[in-house]
Scaffold this motif. Sequence first.
Motif, PDB file in Angstrom:
ATOM      1  N   ASN A 119     -38.023   1.283 -77.896  1.00 17.02           N
ATOM      2  CA  ASN A 119     -38.293   2.586 -78.489  1.00 17.02           C
ATOM      3  C   ASN A 119     -38.692   2.447 -79.952  1.00 17.02           C
ATOM      4  OD1 ASN A 119     -38.162   5.492 -78.921  1.00 17.02           O
ATOM      5  ND2 ASN A 119     -36.298   5.017 -80.037  1.00 17.02           N
ATOM      6  N   ARG A 120     -37.905   1.681 -80.699  1.00 16.76           N
ATOM      7  CA  ARG A 120     -38.223   1.482 -82.119  1.00 16.76           C
ATOM      8  C   ARG A 120     -38.819   0.115 -82.360  1.00 16.76           C
ATOM      9  NH1 ARG A 120     -35.632   4.758 -86.064  1.00 16.76           N
ATOM     10  NH2 ARG A 120     -33.868   5.901 -85.221  1.00 16.76           N
ATOM     11  N   LEU A 121     -39.701   0.049 -83.345  1.00 15.85           N
ATOM     12  CA  LEU A 121     -40.116  -1.243 -83.882  1.00 15.85           C
ATOM     13  C   LEU A 121     -38.924  -1.815 -84.665  1.00 15.85           C
ATOM     14  CD1 LEU A 121     -43.671  -0.317 -85.195  1.00 15.85           C
ATOM     15  CD2 LEU A 121     -43.141  -1.861 -83.291  1.00 15.85           C
ATOM     16  N   SER A 125     -34.682  -1.392 -88.828  1.00 13.11           N
ATOM     17  CA  SER A 125     -34.224  -0.319 -87.947  1.00 13.11           C
ATOM     18  C   SER A 125     -32.733  -0.449 -87.676  1.00 13.11           C
ATOM     19  CB  SER A 125     -34.971  -0.365 -86.614  1.00 13.11           C
ATOM     20  OG  SER A 125     -36.334  -0.160 -86.827  1.00 13.11           O
ATOM     21  N   PRO A 126     -32.059   0.693 -87.414  1.00 14.21           N
ATOM     22  CA  PRO A 126     -30.620   0.628 -87.178  1.00 14.21           C
ATOM     23  C   PRO A 126     -30.302   0.090 -85.782  1.00 14.21           C
ATOM     24  CG  PRO A 126     -31.415   2.874 -86.878  1.00 14.21           C
ATOM     25  CD  PRO A 126     -32.587   2.060 -87.354  1.00 14.21           C
ATOM     26  N   GLY A 127     -29.083  -0.416 -85.624  1.00 15.49           N
ATOM     27  CA  GLY A 127     -28.563  -0.694 -84.283  1.00 15.49           C
ATOM     28  C   GLY A 127     -28.644  -2.138 -83.836  1.00 15.49           C
ATOM     29  N   GLY A 128     -27.970  -2.361 -82.719  1.00 19.97           N
ATOM     30  CA  GLY A 128     -27.791  -3.713 -82.198  1.00 19.97           C
ATOM     31  C   GLY A 128     -29.042  -4.319 -81.592  1.00 19.97           C
ATOM     32  N   LEU A 129     -29.952  -3.489 -81.091  1.00 25.15           N
ATOM     33  CA  LEU A 129     -31.130  -4.021 -80.407  1.00 25.15           C
ATOM     34  C   LEU A 129     -31.954  -4.899 -81.344  1.00 25.15           C
ATOM     35  CD1 LEU A 129     -33.331  -2.079 -77.946  1.00 25.15           C
ATOM     36  CD2 LEU A 129     -34.425  -3.326 -79.773  1.00 25.15           C
ATOM     37  N   VAL A 130     -32.194  -4.410 -82.540  1.00 25.57           N
ATOM     38  CA  VAL A 130     -32.991  -5.176 -83.498  1.00 25.57           C
ATOM     39  C   VAL A 130     -32.217  -6.408 -83.969  1.00 25.57           C
ATOM     40  CG1 VAL A 130     -34.010  -5.091 -85.822  1.00 25.57           C
ATOM     41  CG2 VAL A 130     -34.414  -3.237 -84.210  1.00 25.57           C
ATOM     42  N   TYR A 179     -38.252  13.832 -76.240  1.00 22.36           N
ATOM     43  CA  TYR A 179     -38.081  12.507 -75.597  1.00 22.36           C
ATOM     44  C   TYR A 179     -36.947  11.719 -76.246  1.00 22.36           C
ATOM     45  CZ  TYR A 179     -38.885   7.464 -76.134  1.00 22.36           C
ATOM     46  OH  TYR A 179     -38.698   6.111 -76.281  1.00 22.36           O
ATOM     47  N   TYR A 180     -36.925  11.680 -77.610  1.00 22.37           N
ATOM     48  CA  TYR A 180     -35.946  10.818 -78.302  1.00 22.37           C
ATOM     49  C   TYR A 180     -34.610  11.553 -78.491  1.00 22.37           C
ATOM     50  CZ  TYR A 180     -33.635   8.433 -82.160  1.00 22.37           C
ATOM     51  OH  TYR A 180     -32.692   7.825 -82.958  1.00 22.37           O
ATOM     52  N   GLU A 181     -34.653  12.675 -79.236  1.00 16.19           N
ATOM     53  CA  GLU A 181     -33.391  13.383 -79.491  1.00 16.19           C
ATOM     54  C   GLU A 181     -32.883  14.055 -78.223  1.00 16.19           C
ATOM     55  OE1 GLU A 181     -34.658  14.144 -84.111  1.00 16.19           O
ATOM     56  OE2 GLU A 181     -34.874  15.775 -82.676  1.00 16.19           O
ATOM     57  N   HIS A 226     -37.163  -2.816 -73.208  1.00 12.04           N
ATOM     58  CA  HIS A 226     -35.764  -2.669 -73.595  1.00 12.04           C
ATOM     59  C   HIS A 226     -35.272  -1.229 -73.596  1.00 12.04           C
ATOM     60  CE1 HIS A 226     -35.027  -6.832 -74.830  1.00 12.04           C
ATOM     61  NE2 HIS A 226     -36.341  -6.830 -74.931  1.00 12.04           N
ATOM     62  N   ASP A 227     -34.167  -1.063 -72.985  1.00 11.84           N
ATOM     63  CA  ASP A 227     -33.253   0.065 -73.162  1.00 11.84           C
ATOM     64  C   ASP A 227     -33.642   1.378 -72.473  1.00 11.84           C
ATOM     65  OD1 ASP A 227     -30.694   0.292 -73.931  1.00 11.84           O
ATOM     66  OD2 ASP A 227     -31.060   0.389 -76.072  1.00 11.84           O
ATOM     67  N   TYR A 228     -32.614   2.253 -72.492  1.00  6.40           N
ATOM     68  CA  TYR A 228     -32.602   3.483 -71.685  1.00  6.40           C
ATOM     69  C   TYR A 228     -33.720   4.462 -72.042  1.00  6.40           C
ATOM     70  CZ  TYR A 228     -30.485   5.322 -75.939  1.00  6.40           C
ATOM     71  OH  TYR A 228     -30.267   5.680 -77.244  1.00  6.40           O
ATOM     72  N   GLN A 229     -34.295   4.319 -73.227  1.00  5.38           N
ATOM     73  CA  GLN A 229     -35.380   5.254 -73.593  1.00  5.38           C
ATOM     74  C   GLN A 229     -36.642   4.980 -72.762  1.00  5.38           C
ATOM     75  OE1 GLN A 229     -34.068   3.002 -75.777  1.00  5.38           O
ATOM     76  NE2 GLN A 229     -33.244   4.015 -77.592  1.00  5.38           N
ATOM     77  N   LEU A 230     -36.731   3.789 -72.150  1.00  3.97           N
ATOM     78  CA  LEU A 230     -37.990   3.365 -71.515  1.00  3.97           C
ATOM     79  C   LEU A 230     -37.809   2.923 -70.062  1.00  3.97           C
ATOM     80  CD1 LEU A 230     -39.420   1.358 -74.576  1.00  3.97           C
ATOM     81  CD2 LEU A 230     -39.946   3.710 -73.906  1.00  3.97           C
ATOM     82  N   ASN A 249     -31.113  -3.435 -70.267  1.00 10.36           N
ATOM     83  CA  ASN A 249     -30.434  -2.206 -70.648  1.00 10.36           C
ATOM     84  C   ASN A 249     -29.333  -2.543 -71.653  1.00 10.36           C
ATOM     85  OD1 ASN A 249     -30.382   0.617 -70.009  1.00 10.36           O
ATOM     86  ND2 ASN A 249     -28.332   0.294 -69.182  1.00 10.36           N
ATOM     87  N   HIS A 250     -29.463  -2.051 -72.883  1.00 10.63           N
ATOM     88  CA  HIS A 250     -28.500  -2.439 -73.922  1.00 10.63           C
ATOM     89  C   HIS A 250     -27.220  -1.626 -73.862  1.00 10.63           C
ATOM     90  CE1 HIS A 250     -31.184  -5.034 -76.476  1.00 10.63           C
ATOM     91  NE2 HIS A 250     -32.033  -4.525 -75.599  1.00 10.63           N
ATOM     92  N   ILE A 251     -27.245  -0.538 -73.110  1.00 15.05           N
ATOM     93  CA  ILE A 251     -26.062   0.338 -73.066  1.00 15.05           C
ATOM     94  C   ILE A 251     -25.459   0.239 -71.659  1.00 15.05           C
ATOM     95  CG2 ILE A 251     -27.136   1.819 -74.821  1.00 15.05           C
ATOM     96  CD1 ILE A 251     -27.531   3.966 -72.638  1.00 15.05           C
ATOM     97  N   SER A 261     -27.020   8.321 -88.099  1.00 14.96           N
ATOM     98  CA  SER A 261     -27.675   8.112 -86.804  1.00 14.96           C
ATOM     99  C   SER A 261     -27.975   9.448 -86.127  1.00 14.96           C
ATOM    100  CB  SER A 261     -26.739   7.285 -85.920  1.00 14.96           C
ATOM    101  OG  SER A 261     -27.389   6.901 -84.748  1.00 14.96           O
ATOM    102  N   ARG A 262     -29.158   9.597 -85.578  1.00 11.20           N
ATOM    103  CA  ARG A 262     -29.539  10.734 -84.714  1.00 11.20           C
ATOM    104  C   ARG A 262     -29.085  12.075 -85.297  1.00 11.20           C
ATOM    105  NH1 ARG A 262     -27.497   7.135 -79.536  1.00 11.20           N
ATOM    106  NH2 ARG A 262     -28.839   5.400 -80.047  1.00 11.20           N
ATOM    107  N   GLU A 263     -29.443  12.279 -86.557  1.00 11.85           N
ATOM    108  CA  GLU A 263     -28.849  13.386 -87.299  1.00 11.85           C
ATOM    109  C   GLU A 263     -29.317  14.769 -86.881  1.00 11.85           C
ATOM    110  OE1 GLU A 263     -29.515  11.392 -91.232  1.00 11.85           O
ATOM    111  OE2 GLU A 263     -27.418  11.986 -91.484  1.00 11.85           O
TER     112      GLU A 263
HETATM  113  O1  F6P Z   1     -28.617   0.132 -77.822  1.00 10.74           O
HETATM  114  C1  F6P Z   1     -28.575   1.422 -78.176  1.00 10.74           C
HETATM  115  C2  F6P Z   1     -29.618   1.893 -79.180  1.00 10.74           C
HETATM  116  O2  F6P Z   1     -30.292   3.045 -78.835  1.00 10.74           O
HETATM  117  C3  F6P Z   1     -30.650   0.862 -79.483  1.00 10.74           C
HETATM  118  O3  F6P Z   1     -31.820   1.065 -78.749  1.00 10.74           O
HETATM  119  C4  F6P Z   1     -30.773   0.937 -80.957  1.00 10.74           C
HETATM  120  O4  F6P Z   1     -30.660  -0.349 -81.473  1.00 10.74           O
HETATM  121  C5  F6P Z   1     -29.545   1.658 -81.485  1.00 10.74           C
HETATM  122  O5  F6P Z   1     -28.928   2.203 -80.384  1.00 10.74           O
HETATM  123  C6  F6P Z   1     -29.863   2.659 -82.575  1.00 10.74           C
HETATM  124  O6  F6P Z   1     -30.269   3.874 -82.043  1.00 10.74           O
HETATM  125  P1  F6P Z   1     -31.485   4.743 -82.582  1.00 10.74           P
HETATM  126  O7  F6P Z   1     -32.721   3.952 -82.342  1.00 10.74           O
HETATM  127  O8  F6P Z   1     -31.429   5.991 -81.758  1.00 10.74           O
HETATM  128  O9  F6P Z   1     -31.231   4.972 -84.032  1.00 10.74           O
END
Ligand code: F6P
Length: 492
Positions: free
Chosen positions: A13-15, A32-37, A85-87, A139-143, A163-165, A315-317
């Motif tokens: 979802n995010r770069l 970018s925030p989060g564990g995926l990056v 799509y995202y929020e 990667h992940d539930y958004q896609l 799937n990261h979650i 996050s996701r404010e």
């Molecule tokens: O793994 C969950 C996740 O959505 C990742 O895709 C991302 O690294 C993290 O949480 C941060 O979330 P967001 O991209 O919504 O800020």
Amino acid sequence: MSKTGFDLVVVSNRLPVDLCVDGAGEVTWTRSPGGLVTALDPVVKNAQAAWVGWSGAPDQTIEPFDAAGTFLAPVELSAAEVAQYYEGFSNDTLWPLYHDVIAPPAYHRAWWDTYRRVNARFAHAAAKQAAEGATVWVHDYQLQLVPALLRQLRPDLRIGFFNHIPFPPFELFQQLPWRRQILDGLLGADVIGFQRRTDAANFRRAVQLLTAINARSERFTIKTDDGERRTVAAKAFPISIDSAAFNELARTPEVQQRAKEIRKELGNPDVVMLGVDRLDYTKGIRHRIKVYGELLHDERISVADCTLVQVASPSRENVEAYQDLREQVEILVGRINGEYGELGHTAIHYLHHSYPQDEMAALYLAADVMLVTSLRDGMNLVAKEYVAARHDLSGALVLSELTGAADELSGAIMVNPHDIDGMKDAFMHAAHMPAAESRRRMRRLRRKVMHNDVSKWAHAFLDMLVVVGDENDAHRNRGESLSPVAEVENIA
Ligand code: F6P
């Protein structure tokens, strides 16, 4: 970029970097925030790969560009698509549904339509970057619809999905009006990876119950639209961090010096407790703060000898559940600080910011006790980062049983975050842990974290993709089709 595209394309979802445009129109890129990056960055760095993803800002047309050896291909999202799509569908439908419905998921048909449309856009963007026969790792539930959409566009590709979650138990997944479409989307991949064995089992059970496919084992067969057979593997690949790099970072004189300064800035208390999370209702932040407040109330600790640092990165404010959580946490922190704080001794240092990695490493070094109290968490890489930073074998990790990390990190003090009395005892145990016990536990934890690092994770996944991809190429070349009586169903 070669003329024919890339052999490895990562799609998320995010770069790995987020675009920030300030009021004056000034543009900056931040991590970018989060564990995926955290996990993927070291995997793709210098791998001559392309990374397809959103820039994090709405309505921005950005040409592809190179960043530290990776070709970044931005996917544009309008403000309405970000909202729906995202929020909306990703973070107000799927996220709560996949995390034990801790918050109630919202089901809106308009959000689903946008999710489908945006997934198709990501699939096209990935198809454009991939060389003939390339590996595309989604990667992940958004896609979740991308694997099947991409296979339709480019049957030559090897497609992996991770799937990261968590993947929810069928009894929850069943609620989703579009559950069958989600399964069909995922089944477009050759390999579908999950954090825990229970997640993979939940997915296979959903396939078993909602389709005619026999998905009882980790590798199973499906029949494609043109009647060919295809193997799909669905199993656990627990994700990790670049443990050696984090260990090295924590050993640098600058980080060690900064850790000392942090302790001094905190008033040199006997015990520093630390929580580091995105401000998310799945992380159990309120439960943790409640426990700390009760320990002060019971006089089992005092603000002079035990302080709590809580990093809660924004996050996701725009999502209401996150706004509510922020309010609840900040009221709780204010109440505890007002009631128990003293001049020169703050009870809770609440930091609503993100920090660069070196500052995080210094914070981990400064903390005697790391608190990971998630109510549900796919993995939790913060727990692994803390362990990787503690090269002197000191420190204690309190870890929720409801995280993926709990499967591996048996040297931690395990807690059920809903059991407040149990957590109070665990916090006290961690705060007063004898040095010999701490060393023994940390050695055990570090063996796991240093050994099972992110490169091992990526190799395990990509090796499996080669095996299954080869098998599927062989099926295709032999033109193998399934007998009409086989117990499988067509997958779009
Ligand atoms: O793994 C969950 C996740 O959505 C990742 O895709 C991302 O690294 C993290 O949480 C941060 O979330 P967001 O991209 O919504 O800020």
